[in-house]
Design an enzyme around this catalytic site. Structure first.
Site, PDB file in Angstrom:
ATOM      1  N   ASN A  87      -0.420  19.808 -21.321  1.00  0.00           N
ATOM      2  CA  ASN A  87      -0.844  19.066 -22.348  1.00  0.00           C
ATOM      3  C   ASN A  87      -0.860  19.775 -23.831  1.00  0.00           C
ATOM      4  OD1 ASN A  87      -1.213  16.212 -21.442  1.00  0.00           O
ATOM      5  ND2 ASN A  87      -3.223  16.873 -20.840  1.00  0.00           N
TER       6      ASN A  87
ATOM      7  N   GLU B 225      -4.492  16.787 -11.152  1.00  0.00           N
ATOM      8  CA  GLU B 225      -5.287  17.027 -12.656  1.00  0.00           C
ATOM      9  C   GLU B 225      -6.605  17.092 -12.788  1.00  0.00           C
ATOM     10  OE1 GLU B 225      -2.764  14.873 -15.555  1.00  0.00           O
ATOM     11  OE2 GLU B 225      -4.368  15.863 -17.362  1.00  0.00           O
TER      12      GLU B 225
ATOM     13  N   HIS C 137      -0.163  13.198 -30.067  1.00  0.00           N
ATOM     14  CA  HIS C 137      -0.625  11.776 -29.765  1.00  0.00           C
ATOM     15  C   HIS C 137      -0.878  11.263 -31.013  1.00  0.00           C
ATOM     16  CE1 HIS C 137      -1.088  12.603 -25.250  1.00  0.00           C
ATOM     17  NE2 HIS C 137       0.114  12.250 -25.260  1.00  0.00           N
TER      18      HIS C 137
ATOM     19  N   GLU D  39       9.976  19.334 -24.612  1.00  0.00           N
ATOM     20  CA  GLU D  39       9.145  19.391 -23.404  1.00  0.00           C
ATOM     21  C   GLU D  39       9.599  20.784 -22.730  1.00  0.00           C
ATOM     22  OE1 GLU D  39       6.440  17.630 -23.115  1.00  0.00           O
ATOM     23  OE2 GLU D  39       6.930  15.640 -23.877  1.00  0.00           O
TER      24      GLU D  39
ATOM     25  N   HIS E  16       8.132  10.655 -29.601  1.00  0.00           N
ATOM     26  CA  HIS E  16       6.933  11.796 -28.986  1.00  0.00           C
ATOM     27  C   HIS E  16       7.465  12.948 -28.921  1.00  0.00           C
ATOM     28  CE1 HIS E  16       4.138  12.923 -25.806  1.00  0.00           C
ATOM     29  NE2 HIS E  16       4.948  13.409 -25.088  1.00  0.00           N
TER      30      HIS E  16
ATOM     31  N   ARG F 235      -3.494  21.490 -14.519  1.00  0.00           N
ATOM     32  CA  ARG F 235      -2.590  20.630 -14.932  1.00  0.00           C
ATOM     33  C   ARG F 235      -2.601  20.486 -16.277  1.00  0.00           C
ATOM     34  NH1 ARG F 235       0.266  16.061 -11.090  1.00  0.00           N
ATOM     35  NH2 ARG F 235       1.800  15.173 -12.735  1.00  0.00           N
TER      36      ARG F 235
ATOM     37  N   ARG G 206       0.749  -1.215  -0.149  1.00  0.00           N
ATOM     38  CA  ARG G 206       0.073   0.125  -0.083  1.00  0.00           C
ATOM     39  C   ARG G 206       0.884   1.224   0.166  1.00  0.00           C
ATOM     40  NH1 ARG G 206      -2.858  -3.255   3.598  1.00  0.00           N
ATOM     41  NH2 ARG G 206      -4.707  -3.905   2.615  1.00  0.00           N
TER      42      ARG G 206
ATOM     43  N   LYS H 127       6.964  23.381 -14.178  1.00  0.00           N
ATOM     44  CA  LYS H 127       6.055  22.102 -13.811  1.00  0.00           C
ATOM     45  C   LYS H 127       5.686  22.311 -12.665  1.00  0.00           C
ATOM     46  CE  LYS H 127       5.107  17.412 -14.534  1.00  0.00           C
ATOM     47  NZ  LYS H 127       5.492  16.059 -14.957  1.00  0.00           N
TER      48      LYS H 127
ATOM     49  N   LYS I 232       2.884  11.598 -10.931  1.00  0.00           N
ATOM     50  CA  LYS I 232       1.869  10.562 -11.630  1.00  0.00           C
ATOM     51  C   LYS I 232       2.864   9.395 -11.908  1.00  0.00           C
ATOM     52  CE  LYS I 232      -0.458  13.524 -14.950  1.00  0.00           C
ATOM     53  NZ  LYS I 232      -0.939  13.520 -16.161  1.00  0.00           N
TER      54      LYS I 232
HETATM   55  N1  LIG Z   1       4.833  10.691 -14.983  1.00  0.00           N
HETATM   56  C1  LIG Z   1       4.848  11.790 -15.823  1.00  0.00           C
HETATM   57  O1  LIG Z   1       4.192  12.651 -15.297  1.00  0.00           O
HETATM   58  C2  LIG Z   1       5.519  11.647 -17.031  1.00  0.00           C
HETATM   59  C3  LIG Z   1       5.521  12.875 -18.041  1.00  0.00           C
HETATM   60  C4  LIG Z   1       6.035  12.807 -19.185  1.00  0.00           C
HETATM   61  C5  LIG Z   1       6.271  11.637 -19.748  1.00  0.00           C
HETATM   62  N2  LIG Z   1       6.062  10.338 -18.926  1.00  0.00           N
HETATM   63  C6  LIG Z   1       6.541   8.764 -19.462  1.00  0.00           C
HETATM   64  O2  LIG Z   1       7.678   9.009 -19.938  1.00  0.00           O
HETATM   65  C7  LIG Z   1       8.010   8.090 -20.714  1.00  0.00           C
HETATM   66  C8  LIG Z   1       8.970   8.415 -21.809  1.00  0.00           C
HETATM   67  O3  LIG Z   1      10.168   8.737 -20.939  1.00  0.00           O
HETATM   68  P1  LIG Z   1      11.610   8.897 -21.667  1.00  0.00           P
HETATM   69  O4  LIG Z   1      11.570   9.623 -22.776  1.00  0.00           O
HETATM   70  O5  LIG Z   1      12.587   9.046 -20.741  1.00  0.00           O
HETATM   71  O6  LIG Z   1      11.932   7.475 -22.381  1.00  0.00           O
HETATM   72  P2  LIG Z   1      12.510   6.068 -21.838  1.00  0.00           P
HETATM   73  O7  LIG Z   1      12.390   5.765 -20.429  1.00  0.00           O
HETATM   74  O8  LIG Z   1      11.961   4.808 -22.737  1.00  0.00           O
HETATM   75  O9  LIG Z   1      13.878   6.411 -22.280  1.00  0.00           O
HETATM   76  C9  LIG Z   1      14.629   6.468 -23.470  1.00  0.00           C
HETATM   77  C10 LIG Z   1      15.682   5.484 -24.035  1.00  0.00           C
HETATM   78  O10 LIG Z   1      16.713   6.051 -23.497  1.00  0.00           O
HETATM   79  C11 LIG Z   1      17.502   5.367 -22.958  1.00  0.00           C
HETATM   80  N3  LIG Z   1      18.266   5.656 -21.647  1.00  0.00           N
HETATM   81  C12 LIG Z   1      17.636   6.089 -20.641  1.00  0.00           C
HETATM   82  N4  LIG Z   1      18.602   6.876 -19.940  1.00  0.00           N
HETATM   83  C13 LIG Z   1      19.683   6.767 -20.707  1.00  0.00           C
HETATM   84  C14 LIG Z   1      21.307   7.439 -20.559  1.00  0.00           C
HETATM   85  N5  LIG Z   1      21.576   8.070 -19.669  1.00  0.00           N
HETATM   86  N6  LIG Z   1      21.998   7.207 -21.687  1.00  0.00           N
HETATM   87  C15 LIG Z   1      21.614   6.312 -22.651  1.00  0.00           C
HETATM   88  N7  LIG Z   1      20.563   5.842 -22.878  1.00  0.00           N
HETATM   89  C16 LIG Z   1      19.441   6.004 -21.986  1.00  0.00           C
HETATM   90  C17 LIG Z   1      16.450   4.066 -22.249  1.00  0.00           C
HETATM   91  O11 LIG Z   1      16.804   3.005 -21.951  1.00  0.00           O
HETATM   92  C18 LIG Z   1      15.475   4.075 -23.581  1.00  0.00           C
HETATM   93  O12 LIG Z   1      16.014   3.337 -24.416  1.00  0.00           O
HETATM   94  C19 LIG Z   1       6.933   7.846 -21.256  1.00  0.00           C
HETATM   95  O13 LIG Z   1       6.409   6.452 -20.825  1.00  0.00           O
HETATM   96  C20 LIG Z   1       5.626   8.767 -20.818  1.00  0.00           C
HETATM   97  O14 LIG Z   1       4.616   8.164 -20.732  1.00  0.00           O
HETATM   98  C21 LIG Z   1       5.622  10.520 -17.738  1.00  0.00           C
HETATM   99 ZN   LIG Z   2       4.775  14.932 -23.746  1.00  0.00          ZN
END
Ligand SMILES: NC(=O)c1ccc[n+]([C@@H]2O[C@H](COP(=O)([O-])OP(=O)(O)OC[C@H]3O[C@@H](n4cnc5c(N)ncnc54)[C@H](O)[C@@H]3O)[C@@H](O)[C@H]2O)c1
Ligand SMILES: [Zn+2]
Length: 369
Positions: free
Chosen positions: A248, A240, A255, A188, A267, A244, A124, A230, A146
């Site tokens: 988007n 949200e 998307h 972003e 993305h 918040r 939990r 943020k 999130k």
């Molecule tokens: N929780 C939130 O508020 C929030 C906000 C925005 C995005 N997200 C989520 O985040 C995700 C996208 O995150 P992301 O773009 O970091 O993608 P990711 O976590 O898939 O990382 C991208 C790639 O980079 C590689 N990588 C990570 N760190 C590295 C490093 N230091 N050196 C080399 N390679 C590295 C990873 O292995 C992966 O292949 C999505 O699932 C999205 O929904 C969440």
């Molecule tokens: Zn985004």
């Protein structure tokens, strides 16, 4: 001497520090001690790429201080699933992890969301510390609480709000990040500037070359500024319900574009095009000051991000997907719109706005190829 900076986020019992710097990871033992988590058993969640590149560094930082177990998933969005959540959770249970567990999310946004959701639900809820390794995770995903996983019905549909106890953004880790991933984080950051801080947006444009080289100083400044923006938005609307949704901006068409490209478009690239489109839509409606779309596009172009829809894009198909986006009602797409740079269009507490499909279509067609 640490060249780091700290941004404080959240309120009340959900307050936490985001430490940003070239050696932020080294501060982990101190941070854990300050939080009273130093005697806890550490469960590191990571992906195999990050483990290979940086796993030994994290282990060295943790030294013999705590009992450490590592849970490593294959990299990629496809792994942000209930199955991985189950695997990690079962692993923790089998190893007898109790309430004295601290989960460490060591990776990009995928790992952050997955590990955060494990922490939100394990017994939990146990503490999570976010150790973001991508620029996107540093400026966006690691902050705000999130967490969640994807399902076949869509992204991020199962999850929980579970703020981290601390975030350490170690900029050295970005040295190994592929250029395309770096640009995704920069998109972003442009979003944060466009929404909340016009001078920030302009400064990103001017610092583009240094940012694309991931130079420590400008990136440190960028992460701090984005986290502040943020945090401010999330602080006013943690769950949200309203404001918040501003975060988007650019995402309605992004998307749609990601899905339409079969997810070959990243993305951040889709968000880049989507922000220019949202600004153009605002200009077409007479809501956005003319010239705003051009300024956003210029900053994005300097960051080598796309500002037009790919040749052959199907405006009708994009529109249909945009209307299906969770923000859409009655088949009309909803958009975050700007009045000016740094100034969102908010009407009577509404942060998103329905737009006539014909307007969207005309803008998409005018921005294709
Ligand atoms: N929780 C939130 O508020 C929030 C906000 C925005 C995005 N997200 C989520 O985040 C995700 C996208 O995150 P992301 O773009 O970091 O993608 P990711 O976590 O898939 O990382 C991208 C790639 O980079 C590689 N990588 C990570 N760190 C590295 C490093 N230091 N050196 C080399 N390679 C590295 C990873 O292995 C992966 O292949 C999505 O699932 C999205 O929904 C969440
Ligand atoms: Zn985004």
């Amino acid at each position: 001497v640490s060249a780091g900076r700290t941004v404080r986020v959240g309120r009340g019992s959900h307050r936490y520090a985001v430490r940003i710097g070239p050696a932020a990871l080294a501060e982990l033992p101190d941070v854990l001690a300050q939080l009273g988590l130093d005697g806890h058993r550490a469960a590191i969640v990571t992906d195999r790429t990050v483990e290979r590149l940086h796993g030994s560094r994290l282990r060295a930082v943790l030294g013999g201080a705590a009992e450490v177990s590592l849970f490593s998933v294959p990299p990629g969005e496809r792994e942000k699933t209930r199955r991985r959540w189950e695997e990690i959770t079962d692993g923790l249970l089998a190893a007898g992890f109790g309430r004295d567990t601290v989960v460490m999310a060591f990776g990009g946004g995928v790992v952050g969301d997955l590990a955060g959701f494990v922490a939100a639900t394990y017994l939990r809820g146990v503490p999570v510390v976010q150790l973001p390794t991508t620029l996107l995770a540093m400026v966006d995903a690691s902050v705000g609480g999130k967490t969640g996983v994807d399902t076949p019905a869509g992204k991020n549909l199962v999850g929980a709000f579970h703020p981290p106890r601390a975030v350490l953004a170690d900029l050295e880790l970005l040295r190994t990040l592929p250029a395309r991933e770096l640009r995704g984080g920069l998109a972003e950051a442009v979003k944060h500037g466009a929404l909340a801080d016009a001078p920030y947006l302009r400064r990103i444009g001017r610092a583009a070359d240094a940012l694309l080289r991931a130079e420590t100083r400008p990136v440190s400044w960028l992460v701090a500024r984005s986290v502040r923006i943020k945090a401010r938005v999330v602080g006013r609307d943690p769950l949200e319900r309203s404001e918040r949704a501003l975060l988007n901006f650019g995402h309605t068409l992004a998307h749609a574009l990601e899905a339409e490209s079969g997810f070959t478009m990243a993305h951040g690239e889709a968000v880049s095009v989507g922000m220019v489109a949202a600004a153009r839509i605002g200009e077409a409606l007479g809501v956005t000051r003319p010239g705003v779309a051009g300024e956003i596009a210029a900053a994005l172009a300097r960051l080598a991000l796309p500002t037009r829809f790919p040749e052959g894009s199907d405006a009708a198909a994009l529109l249909a997907r945009a209307a299906l986006d969770k923000k859409g009602r009655e088949g009309r797409p909803r958009f975050v719109l700007l009045r000016d740079l740094g100034e969102p269009h908010v009407v009577g507490g509404d942060f998103t706005h329905e737009v006539e499909p014909a307007v969207v279509r005309a803008v998409v067609e005018g921005m294709t190829g």
